[in-house]
Design a protein around this motif. Structure first.
Motif, PDB file in Angstrom:
ATOM      1  N   VAL A   1      40.128  31.956  33.894  1.00  0.00           N
ATOM      2  CA  VAL A   1      41.418  31.025  33.929  1.00  0.00           C
ATOM      3  C   VAL A   1      41.498  31.134  32.352  1.00  0.00           C
ATOM      4  CG1 VAL A   1      42.262  28.579  34.060  1.00  0.00           C
ATOM      5  CG2 VAL A   1      40.633  29.335  35.722  1.00  0.00           C
ATOM      6  N   ASN A   2      41.932  32.262  32.182  1.00  0.00           N
ATOM      7  CA  ASN A   2      42.539  32.488  30.603  1.00  0.00           C
ATOM      8  C   ASN A   2      43.626  33.371  30.512  1.00  0.00           C
ATOM      9  OD1 ASN A   2      40.224  31.464  28.694  1.00  0.00           O
ATOM     10  ND2 ASN A   2      39.048  32.783  29.939  1.00  0.00           N
ATOM     11  N   TYR A   3      44.146  33.975  29.715  1.00  0.00           N
ATOM     12  CA  TYR A   3      45.192  34.635  29.482  1.00  0.00           C
ATOM     13  C   TYR A   3      44.909  36.091  29.390  1.00  0.00           C
ATOM     14  CZ  TYR A   3      47.389  29.945  29.610  1.00  0.00           C
ATOM     15  OH  TYR A   3      47.629  28.863  30.172  1.00  0.00           O
ATOM     16  N   ILE A   4      44.139  36.638  29.588  1.00  0.00           N
ATOM     17  CA  ILE A   4      43.417  37.920  29.460  1.00  0.00           C
ATOM     18  C   ILE A   4      44.306  38.803  30.128  1.00  0.00           C
ATOM     19  CG2 ILE A   4      41.482  39.535  29.356  1.00  0.00           C
ATOM     20  CD1 ILE A   4      39.576  37.106  29.049  1.00  0.00           C
ATOM     21  N   LYS A   5      44.919  39.996  29.480  1.00  0.00           N
ATOM     22  CA  LYS A   5      45.714  41.177  30.113  1.00  0.00           C
ATOM     23  C   LYS A   5      45.042  42.276  30.253  1.00  0.00           C
ATOM     24  CE  LYS A   5      50.141  39.163  28.228  1.00  0.00           C
ATOM     25  NZ  LYS A   5      51.306  39.403  27.616  1.00  0.00           N
ATOM     26  N   VAL A   6      44.232  42.644  29.242  1.00  0.00           N
ATOM     27  CA  VAL A   6      43.363  43.875  29.021  1.00  0.00           C
ATOM     28  C   VAL A   6      41.796  43.642  28.880  1.00  0.00           C
ATOM     29  CG1 VAL A   6      43.164  45.930  27.869  1.00  0.00           C
ATOM     30  CG2 VAL A   6      45.411  44.853  27.878  1.00  0.00           C
ATOM     31  N   ILE A   7      41.254  44.505  29.741  1.00  0.00           N
ATOM     32  CA  ILE A   7      39.640  44.500  29.683  1.00  0.00           C
ATOM     33  C   ILE A   7      39.523  45.768  28.811  1.00  0.00           C
ATOM     34  CG2 ILE A   7      37.443  44.853  30.756  1.00  0.00           C
ATOM     35  CD1 ILE A   7      38.471  43.081  33.145  1.00  0.00           C
TER      36      ILE A   7
ATOM     37  N   ASN B   1      33.257  37.639  36.324  1.00  0.00           N
ATOM     38  CA  ASN B   1      34.337  36.637  36.824  1.00  0.00           C
ATOM     39  C   ASN B   1      35.444  36.608  35.716  1.00  0.00           C
ATOM     40  OD1 ASN B   1      35.824  34.931  37.835  1.00  0.00           O
ATOM     41  ND2 ASN B   1      34.556  33.268  38.181  1.00  0.00           N
ATOM     42  N   VAL B   2      36.695  37.173  36.514  1.00  0.00           N
ATOM     43  CA  VAL B   2      37.773  37.350  35.362  1.00  0.00           C
ATOM     44  C   VAL B   2      38.891  36.695  36.070  1.00  0.00           C
ATOM     45  CG1 VAL B   2      37.174  39.210  33.659  1.00  0.00           C
ATOM     46  CG2 VAL B   2      38.112  39.964  35.828  1.00  0.00           C
ATOM     47  N   ALA B   3      38.525  35.886  37.244  1.00  0.00           N
ATOM     48  CA  ALA B   3      39.739  35.557  37.928  1.00  0.00           C
ATOM     49  C   ALA B   3      40.745  34.664  37.192  1.00  0.00           C
ATOM     50  CB  ALA B   3      39.110  34.485  39.082  1.00  0.00           C
ATOM     51  N   CYS B   4      42.010  34.468  37.940  1.00  0.00           N
ATOM     52  CA  CYS B   4      42.907  33.902  37.060  1.00  0.00           C
ATOM     53  C   CYS B   4      43.275  34.133  35.745  1.00  0.00           C
ATOM     54  CB  CYS B   4      42.674  32.192  37.238  1.00  0.00           C
ATOM     55  SG  CYS B   4      42.394  31.626  38.901  1.00  0.00           S
ATOM     56  N   ASN B   5      43.388  35.215  35.491  1.00  0.00           N
ATOM     57  CA  ASN B   5      43.702  35.996  34.187  1.00  0.00           C
ATOM     58  C   ASN B   5      44.959  36.668  34.600  1.00  0.00           C
ATOM     59  OD1 ASN B   5      41.895  35.558  31.893  1.00  0.00           O
ATOM     60  ND2 ASN B   5      40.433  35.631  33.631  1.00  0.00           N
ATOM     61  N   ARG B   6      45.646  37.765  33.536  1.00  0.00           N
ATOM     62  CA  ARG B   6      46.606  38.304  33.732  1.00  0.00           C
ATOM     63  C   ARG B   6      46.475  39.802  33.887  1.00  0.00           C
ATOM     64  NH1 ARG B   6      50.499  34.578  30.048  1.00  0.00           N
ATOM     65  NH2 ARG B   6      50.440  33.153  31.474  1.00  0.00           N
ATOM     66  N   ILE B   7      45.328  40.187  34.276  1.00  0.00           N
ATOM     67  CA  ILE B   7      44.946  41.636  34.267  1.00  0.00           C
ATOM     68  C   ILE B   7      45.373  42.368  35.282  1.00  0.00           C
ATOM     69  CG2 ILE B   7      42.668  43.151  34.537  1.00  0.00           C
ATOM     70  CD1 ILE B   7      41.168  40.523  33.424  1.00  0.00           C
ATOM     71  N   SER B   8      45.911  43.641  35.013  1.00  0.00           N
ATOM     72  CA  SER B   8      46.814  44.213  36.080  1.00  0.00           C
ATOM     73  C   SER B   8      46.063  45.631  36.193  1.00  0.00           C
ATOM     74  CB  SER B   8      48.198  44.713  35.439  1.00  0.00           C
ATOM     75  OG  SER B   8      48.049  45.452  34.120  1.00  0.00           O
ATOM     76  N   GLN B   9      45.053  46.182  35.368  1.00  0.00           N
ATOM     77  CA  GLN B   9      44.255  47.335  35.882  1.00  0.00           C
ATOM     78  C   GLN B   9      42.981  47.240  35.178  1.00  0.00           C
ATOM     79  OE1 GLN B   9      46.912  50.378  34.743  1.00  0.00           O
ATOM     80  NE2 GLN B   9      45.650  50.883  32.999  1.00  0.00           N
ATOM     81  N   LEU B  10      41.817  47.828  35.638  1.00  0.00           N
ATOM     82  CA  LEU B  10      40.775  47.979  35.141  1.00  0.00           C
ATOM     83  C   LEU B  10      40.403  49.187  34.486  1.00  0.00           C
ATOM     84  CD1 LEU B  10      38.442  46.844  38.346  1.00  0.00           C
ATOM     85  CD2 LEU B  10      39.271  45.350  36.310  1.00  0.00           C
ATOM     86  N   PRO B  11      39.783  49.200  33.356  1.00  0.00           N
ATOM     87  CA  PRO B  11      39.682  50.445  32.478  1.00  0.00           C
ATOM     88  C   PRO B  11      38.878  51.655  33.054  1.00  0.00           C
ATOM     89  CG  PRO B  11      38.156  48.823  31.571  1.00  0.00           C
ATOM     90  CD  PRO B  11      38.988  48.119  32.812  1.00  0.00           C
ATOM     91  N   GLU B  12      38.865  52.691  32.750  1.00  0.00           N
ATOM     92  CA  GLU B  12      38.250  53.987  33.501  1.00  0.00           C
ATOM     93  C   GLU B  12      36.933  53.604  33.353  1.00  0.00           C
ATOM     94  OE1 GLU B  12      39.525  58.040  32.982  1.00  0.00           O
ATOM     95  OE2 GLU B  12      41.575  57.229  32.863  1.00  0.00           O
ATOM     96  N   SER B  13      36.225  53.247  32.216  1.00  0.00           N
ATOM     97  CA  SER B  13      35.032  53.246  31.807  1.00  0.00           C
ATOM     98  C   SER B  13      34.337  52.111  32.550  1.00  0.00           C
ATOM     99  CB  SER B  13      34.801  52.563  30.374  1.00  0.00           C
ATOM    100  OG  SER B  13      35.247  51.564  30.232  1.00  0.00           O
ATOM    101  N   PHE B  14      35.078  51.324  33.669  1.00  0.00           N
ATOM    102  CA  PHE B  14      34.534  50.170  34.232  1.00  0.00           C
ATOM    103  C   PHE B  14      33.661  50.800  35.290  1.00  0.00           C
ATOM    104  CE2 PHE B  14      34.546  46.548  37.272  1.00  0.00           C
ATOM    105  CZ  PHE B  14      34.787  45.627  36.457  1.00  0.00           C
TER     106      PHE B  14
END
Length: 82
Positions: A37-43, A57-70
């Motif tokens: 529950v933040n406004y994070i767009k980028v990991i 847990n990055v639920a309820c954020n604004r993340i649209s994709q995960l980085p390749e390094s994930f």
């Protein structure tokens, strides 16, 4: 974070921050990270530095994709991105 070498659990739940707290990638023993529950767009790619991370847990954020390094988070067992 001044000295996070022994940090194993961190919760920034509902902090309202739009930025991933990049300083946490220098917590080599971090196992559990809650950024729900933040406004994070980028990991950032640097998340791969968290080699011991087992729960994210990055639920309820604004993340649209995960980085390749994930893919390097080999200990990750639980991921909540809903």
């Amino acid at each position: 974070m001044h000295d996070a070498r022994n940090l194993t659990t961190l919760s920034f739940k509902r902090s309202g921050s739009p930025e991933f707290p990049l300083a946490i990638v220098y917590a080599p023993r971090l196992n559990n990270l809650n950024l729900e529950v933040n406004y994070i767009k980028v990991i950032p790619e640097e998340i791969s530095y968290l080699a011991t991370l087992s729960s994210l847990n990055v639920a309820c954020n604004r993340i649209s994709q995960l980085p390749e390094s994930f893919g390097f988070l080999s200990n990750l067992q639980t991921l909540n991105i809903s």
